[in-house]
Design an enzyme around this catalytic site. Sequence first.
Site, PDB file in Angstrom:
ATOM      1  N   ASP A   1       5.931   1.987   2.694  1.00 43.09           N
ATOM      2  CA  ASP A   1       4.574   1.450   2.663  1.00 43.09           C
ATOM      3  C   ASP A   1       3.703   2.186   1.649  1.00 43.09           C
ATOM      4  O   ASP A   1       2.969   1.571   0.874  1.00 43.09           O
ATOM      5  CB  ASP A   1       3.959   1.555   4.064  1.00 43.09           C
ATOM      6  CG  ASP A   1       3.008   0.402   4.369  1.00 43.09           C
ATOM      7  OD1 ASP A   1       3.094  -0.631   3.681  1.00 43.09           O
ATOM      8  OD2 ASP A   1       2.197   0.527   5.300  1.00 43.09           O
TER       9      ASP A   1
ATOM     10  N   ASP B   1       2.776  -3.857  10.407  1.00 47.38           N
ATOM     11  CA  ASP B   1       1.977  -2.753  10.922  1.00 47.38           C
ATOM     12  C   ASP B   1       1.750  -2.861  12.419  1.00 47.38           C
ATOM     13  O   ASP B   1       1.197  -1.952  13.038  1.00 47.38           O
ATOM     14  CB  ASP B   1       0.628  -2.698  10.199  1.00 47.38           C
ATOM     15  CG  ASP B   1       0.792  -2.487   8.702  1.00 47.38           C
ATOM     16  OD1 ASP B   1       1.752  -1.799   8.318  1.00 47.38           O
ATOM     17  OD2 ASP B   1      -0.023  -3.023   7.927  1.00 47.38           O
TER      18      ASP B   1
END
Length: 364
Positions: free
Chosen positions: A214, A260
Amino acid sequence: MAEAEPIPTPVNESEVGTRLPASPEGTALAYGSLVLMALLPIFYGAIRSVSCAKSKNPADMPETITSRDAARFPIIASCTLFGLYLFFKIFSQEYINLLLSMYFFILGILALSHTISPLMNRLFPANFPNKQYHLLFVQGSGDNKEEIVNYEFDTKDLVCLALSSVVGVWYMLKKHWIANNLFGLAFALNGVELLHLNNVSTGCILLGGLFVYDVFWVFGTNVMVTVAKSFEAPIKLVFPQDLLEKGLQANNFAMLGLGDIVIPGIFIALLLRFDLSLKKDSHTYFYTSFLAYIFGLGLTIFIMHTFKHAQPALLYLVPACIGFPLLVALVKGEIADMFRYEESPKEVPDKTSGSEKETEKKAL
């Protein structure tokens, strides 16, 4: 990834200059709604993962992620993300999104139907004419028969499927943000419920690998942000920051990627099942990790709003969701128990009929 920029929507050139900046109230409403929507699938998905782990129905059995799967996942995700980025650069975004919309239309209907099924079953009256159905596809004949599809369902499931199809048609025709969120929530809840980590070490490997993934793709390149803005599919939750000014026709969205939610969510669900294995009538690690997720997501939004730049949410979520429970386990002296806890993938029950089993016994 959490992103505060508006998602591109088809507007006339004359309308581009009329987009007003979000008010502080609208921004607070959007961020607060995103946090609430992120928490719902984690909380209920974790609870449903407990019964899913005990299920003997092949259709409801979870997919177990091993340490090898966890180590490979960031590499596979990176290749997929970069592949999508190249597709959007080379081919027409309109045609790619059309294909993706058809694909997610089918997946979304199935996911939403599975999500609302327990609730709908409670709403049906006791005298509802519920008939059982069995969908079976086999390949070959005689002793060479091989099951391709073996699915049992009933009339209640068909009603759920019909209701979900209405949402699917709405999404296909309008691409409305509410329809997008209904599908997104269903995907997230199903992911938390049906994807199971086999132990805490695997969870640390997965979250650690995706932490690097990420951070690299958000801070190191523009790939993640480009794909997120170009990808017109329910893989993110969105909420308009100009809802108070424009109502349901608002188009200045804040968004939160489903990754997420699902990635920390399956780790939180694992800790709930670990809590239950301790048989202490407490959910210490579940609540600790759940509160840690709220803290991490809140910190993400604060940093993003302060610096006006897209933030890799896992940069803040991973240390919080792993660190807080480990610290509690260390204080309570249960760190060894936590890392010893193991979930083994269940074998699919043998569907051989009684008569066939009896024949096999006689043959032996």
